[in-house]
Design a protein around this motif. Structure first.
Motif, PDB file in Angstrom:
ATOM      1  N   LEU A  16       0.776  -1.318   0.046  1.00 27.24           N
ATOM      2  CA  LEU A  16      -0.043  -0.168   0.104  1.00 27.24           C
ATOM      3  C   LEU A  16       0.974   1.353  -0.036  1.00 27.24           C
ATOM      4  O   LEU A  16       0.518   2.214  -0.615  1.00 27.24           O
ATOM      5  N   ARG A  17       1.998   1.106   0.579  1.00 26.65           N
ATOM      6  CA  ARG A  17       2.850   2.293   0.868  1.00 26.65           C
ATOM      7  C   ARG A  17       3.401   2.604  -0.462  1.00 26.65           C
ATOM      8  O   ARG A  17       3.522   3.641  -1.032  1.00 26.65           O
ATOM      9  N   LEU A  18       3.600   1.668  -1.223  1.00 21.58           N
ATOM     10  CA  LEU A  18       4.520   1.749  -2.487  1.00 21.58           C
ATOM     11  C   LEU A  18       3.462   2.410  -3.659  1.00 21.58           C
ATOM     12  O   LEU A  18       3.855   2.987  -4.384  1.00 21.58           O
ATOM     13  N   VAL A  19       2.176   1.943  -3.510  1.00 26.71           N
ATOM     14  CA  VAL A  19       1.222   2.607  -4.467  1.00 26.71           C
ATOM     15  C   VAL A  19       0.496   3.457  -3.757  1.00 26.71           C
ATOM     16  O   VAL A  19      -0.819   3.848  -4.760  1.00 26.71           O
ATOM     17  N   TRP A  20       0.892   4.067  -2.690  1.00 28.73           N
ATOM     18  CA  TRP A  20       0.032   5.217  -2.223  1.00 28.73           C
ATOM     19  C   TRP A  20      -0.433   6.351  -3.111  1.00 28.73           C
ATOM     20  O   TRP A  20      -1.228   6.989  -3.244  1.00 28.73           O
ATOM     21  N   ASP A  21       0.968   6.855  -3.785  1.00 26.11           N
ATOM     22  CA  ASP A  21       0.989   7.980  -4.507  1.00 26.11           C
ATOM     23  C   ASP A  21       1.088   7.610  -6.156  1.00 26.11           C
ATOM     24  O   ASP A  21       1.275   8.800  -6.990  1.00 26.11           O
ATOM     25  N   THR A  22       1.439   6.696  -6.343  1.00 27.35           N
ATOM     26  CA  THR A  22       1.911   6.272  -7.846  1.00 27.35           C
ATOM     27  C   THR A  22       1.124   5.042  -8.093  1.00 27.35           C
ATOM     28  O   THR A  22       0.900   4.177  -7.248  1.00 27.35           O
ATOM     29  N   GLU A  23       1.030   4.603  -9.376  1.00 31.92           N
ATOM     30  CA  GLU A  23       0.618   3.405  -9.923  1.00 31.92           C
ATOM     31  C   GLU A  23       1.762   2.673 -10.560  1.00 31.92           C
ATOM     32  O   GLU A  23       2.502   3.073 -11.018  1.00 31.92           O
ATOM     33  N   LEU A  24       1.709   1.454  -9.986  1.00 35.50           N
ATOM     34  CA  LEU A  24       2.811   0.605 -10.270  1.00 35.50           C
ATOM     35  C   LEU A  24       2.250  -0.687 -10.811  1.00 35.50           C
ATOM     36  O   LEU A  24       1.259  -1.270 -10.420  1.00 35.50           O
ATOM     37  N   SER A  25       3.217  -1.424 -11.841  1.00 27.69           N
ATOM     38  CA  SER A  25       2.923  -2.632 -12.233  1.00 27.69           C
ATOM     39  C   SER A  25       3.048  -3.665 -11.207  1.00 27.69           C
ATOM     40  O   SER A  25       3.584  -3.635 -10.318  1.00 27.69           O
ATOM     41  N   ALA A  26       2.488  -4.769 -11.215  1.00 33.61           N
ATOM     42  CA  ALA A  26       2.679  -5.943 -10.274  1.00 33.61           C
ATOM     43  C   ALA A  26       4.046  -6.356 -10.296  1.00 33.61           C
ATOM     44  O   ALA A  26       4.507  -6.710  -9.254  1.00 33.61           O
TER      45      ALA A  26
END
Length: 106
Positions: A16-26
């Motif tokens: 969740l912290r990783l994708v909090w402000d940005t969209e990331l691929s799996a």
């Protein structure tokens, strides 16, 4: 309650912290962990099923982003927790710097 149970697991909180402000691929998310892609994929499924992340598919890639609006008060709690961790880390870094400076002067 399902959302709270989902974030009880440390790796899911980190996702969740990783994708909090940005969209990331799996794949980009999985690169950040020392577990298999399959394990990260299972964590993503739990987060998705509990409504904590959104999924956007583009071709064969799947992109994830935290759905803060759907989290309600849980979003505020997570942000406060991460801020407290950063404050603690900053304090420890300052202490280490002071100790190094004191060592250099003696």
């Amino acid at each position: 309650m399902e959302a709270v149970q989902a974030v009880a697991e440390p790796r899911r909180r980190e996702i969740l912290r990783l994708v909090w402000d940005t969209e990331l691929s799996a794949g980009e998310i999985a690169e950040q962990f020392d577990v298999t892609f399959g394990a990260v994929s299972q964590h993503l499924k739990v987060l998705r099923d509990s409504g904590l992340v959104t999924l956007r598919q583009e071709g064969r890639k799947r992109y994830y982003r935290a759905d803060r609006a759907a989290m309600g008060p849980l979003a505020d709690y997570l942000q406060a927790m991460w801020a407290a961790r950063l404050d603690t880390l900053a304090d420890l870094a300052e202490q280490a710097e002071r100790a190094a400076q004191e060592k250099g002067t003696t």
